[in-house]
Design a protein around this motif. Structure first.
Motif, PDB file in Angstrom:
ATOM      1  N   SER A   1       0.893  -1.103  -0.156  1.00 16.49           N
ATOM      2  CA  SER A   1      -0.120   0.037  -0.005  1.00 16.49           C
ATOM      3  C   SER A   1       0.892   1.356  -0.032  1.00 16.49           C
ATOM      4  O   SER A   1       0.306   2.191  -0.314  1.00 16.49           O
ATOM      5  CB  SER A   1      -1.047   0.200   1.169  1.00 16.49           C
ATOM      6  N   THR A   2       2.131   1.293   0.327  1.00 12.66           N
ATOM      7  CA  THR A   2       2.850   2.326   0.859  1.00 12.66           C
ATOM      8  C   THR A   2       4.157   2.540   0.079  1.00 12.66           C
ATOM      9  O   THR A   2       4.685   3.844  -0.110  1.00 12.66           O
ATOM     10  CB  THR A   2       3.097   2.508   2.264  1.00 12.66           C
ATOM     11  N   GLY A   3       4.638   1.260  -0.462  1.00 18.35           N
ATOM     12  CA  GLY A   3       6.106   1.282  -1.080  1.00 18.35           C
ATOM     13  C   GLY A   3       7.063   1.358  -0.143  1.00 18.35           C
ATOM     14  O   GLY A   3       8.146   1.283  -0.517  1.00 18.35           O
ATOM     15  N   LEU A   4       6.794   1.391   1.233  1.00 21.00           N
ATOM     16  CA  LEU A   4       7.812   1.162   2.204  1.00 21.00           C
ATOM     17  C   LEU A   4       8.309  -0.387   2.009  1.00 21.00           C
ATOM     18  O   LEU A   4       7.728  -1.141   1.700  1.00 21.00           O
ATOM     19  CB  LEU A   4       7.230   1.409   3.786  1.00 21.00           C
ATOM     20  N   THR A   5       9.471  -0.430   2.337  1.00 18.68           N
ATOM     21  CA  THR A   5       9.968  -1.859   2.646  1.00 18.68           C
ATOM     22  C   THR A   5      10.553  -2.499   3.846  1.00 18.68           C
ATOM     23  O   THR A   5      10.945  -1.418   4.719  1.00 18.68           O
ATOM     24  CB  THR A   5      11.098  -1.750   1.455  1.00 18.68           C
ATOM     25  N   PHE A   6      10.362  -3.494   4.079  1.00 21.49           N
ATOM     26  CA  PHE A   6      10.898  -3.972   5.555  1.00 21.49           C
ATOM     27  C   PHE A   6      11.584  -5.291   5.357  1.00 21.49           C
ATOM     28  O   PHE A   6      11.289  -6.299   4.471  1.00 21.49           O
ATOM     29  CB  PHE A   6       9.590  -4.303   6.518  1.00 21.49           C
ATOM     30  N   ASP A   7      12.525  -5.709   6.045  1.00 20.87           N
ATOM     31  CA  ASP A   7      13.060  -7.018   6.255  1.00 20.87           C
ATOM     32  C   ASP A   7      12.418  -7.737   7.109  1.00 20.87           C
ATOM     33  O   ASP A   7      12.528  -7.753   8.286  1.00 20.87           O
ATOM     34  CB  ASP A   7      14.604  -6.846   6.854  1.00 20.87           C
TER      35      ASP A   7
END
Length: 310
Positions: free
Chosen positions: A218-224
């Motif tokens: 939804s946001t384009g944020l990325t998480f490991d």
């Protein structure tokens, strides 16, 4: 500073940038398998960011319904675990800033809480609000986890939901927030993970992984998310091992697998259909209580545990 008496907002925040995303992760009612709690723990695992807004938790929390923990040491009390509703400035894997609102879902004054959140949204110029939640469903843990997305704007939807008609369900602060932000033309979406109902009282890392994947979409944020993947695989192995030791429970799970697959073949992912009823809570209750006791040990929390402090 803000004129709303229910929230205190820091005036100057360095490194926030323009039009940040606000992730709302409240534990309590919508937290089966501790999906929301585990998601917050993961987001803060690389470092807890600075607090940029604090809510008046005394105005929202029912202390008698959800009593905070405190230590009694020999002859005195200490280490009171005070509930907190705060917004922190966090960063994703690419060092991009976002806001994270976490804490217990308010028990009281939902309209006041929603108004206070709107103050945060306006103050920081939030571009999108996204909520996280998890619910118990009659689904087997041996099948891919399902996630429902919802939004107050059609263009925010990233996947097709297969719910038909209208469902009248118990409300939540998340739900009211989405309605009120929609009325003021502010975009909000949310993701809800479907947790096997027989594991709702235990940590279910796969729910947290699915929710944070939704945030990415939804946001384009990325998480490991590797640590959550490993934790989910370990949990699956533990459940599999205990099912081997509890054939009665394994038989019930196998029945859910057959019915789940039948729904999938029929092209209907809704497990609320009544023509092919799943085992009832009474049928599952005693067996799964013993199952969870063996899975988590003598300190296993009851299914209502997500309502309390974590």
């Amino acid at each position: 500073m803000t004129g709303n008496r229910f929230v205190h907002i820091v005036d100057d925040v360095d490194g926030l940038g323009d039009a940040p995303v606000l992730v709302v992760a409240l534990h309590g009612f919508l937290d089966a398998g501790n999906g929301t709690v585990l998601a917050v723990d993961h987001l803060e695992g690389g470092g807890v960011g600075p607090v940029v807004a604090t809510f008046d938790v005394d105005a929202f929390h029912d202390y008698r319904a959800r009593r905070p923990a405190i230590s009694f040491v020999e002859d005195h009390y200490e280490a009171y675990d005070a509930p907190r509703l705060v917004v922190r400035l966090q960063r994703d894997a690419a060092d991009r800033p976002f806001l994270l609102l976490s804490g217990p879902e308010p028990d009281n004054r939902w309209e006041a809480f929603v108004g206070a959140v709107r103050e945060v949204v306006d103050h920081f110029g939030v571009s999108l609000v996204i909520s996280l939640g998890s619910v118990p469903m009659a689904v087997p843990h041996t099948r891919p986890i399902a996630v429902t997305q919802h939004a107050n704007r059609r263009e925010l939807m990233r996947r097709v939901n297969h719910w038909r008609g209208e469902l009248r369900i118990p409300s939540s602060a998340h739900g009211l927030l989405e309605v009120r932000l929609g009325e003021s033309d502010h975009p909000m979406t949310g993701w809800v993970a479907h947790v096997p109902h027989y594991l709702q009282g235990s940590d279910y890392p796969e729910a947290a992984r699915a929710l944070l994947t939704g945030v990415e979409d939804s946001t384009g944020l990325t998480f490991d998310l590797d640590a959550l993947k490993v934790a989910a695989e370990q949990r699956l192995a533990e459940v599999t091992e205990h099912l081997e030791e509890n054939p009665d429970v394994a038989e019930l799970v196998a029945g859910m697998e057959h019915q789940y697959d039948a729904f999938q073949r029929g092209g209907d992912e809704s497990l609320l259909a009544t023509e092919q009823p799943l085992p009832t809570g009474e049928e599952l209750g005693a067996e799964f209580e013993r199952f969870l006791a063996g899975l988590d040990g003598p300190d296993t929390t009851a299914p209502e545990a997500p309502e309390g402090e974590n």
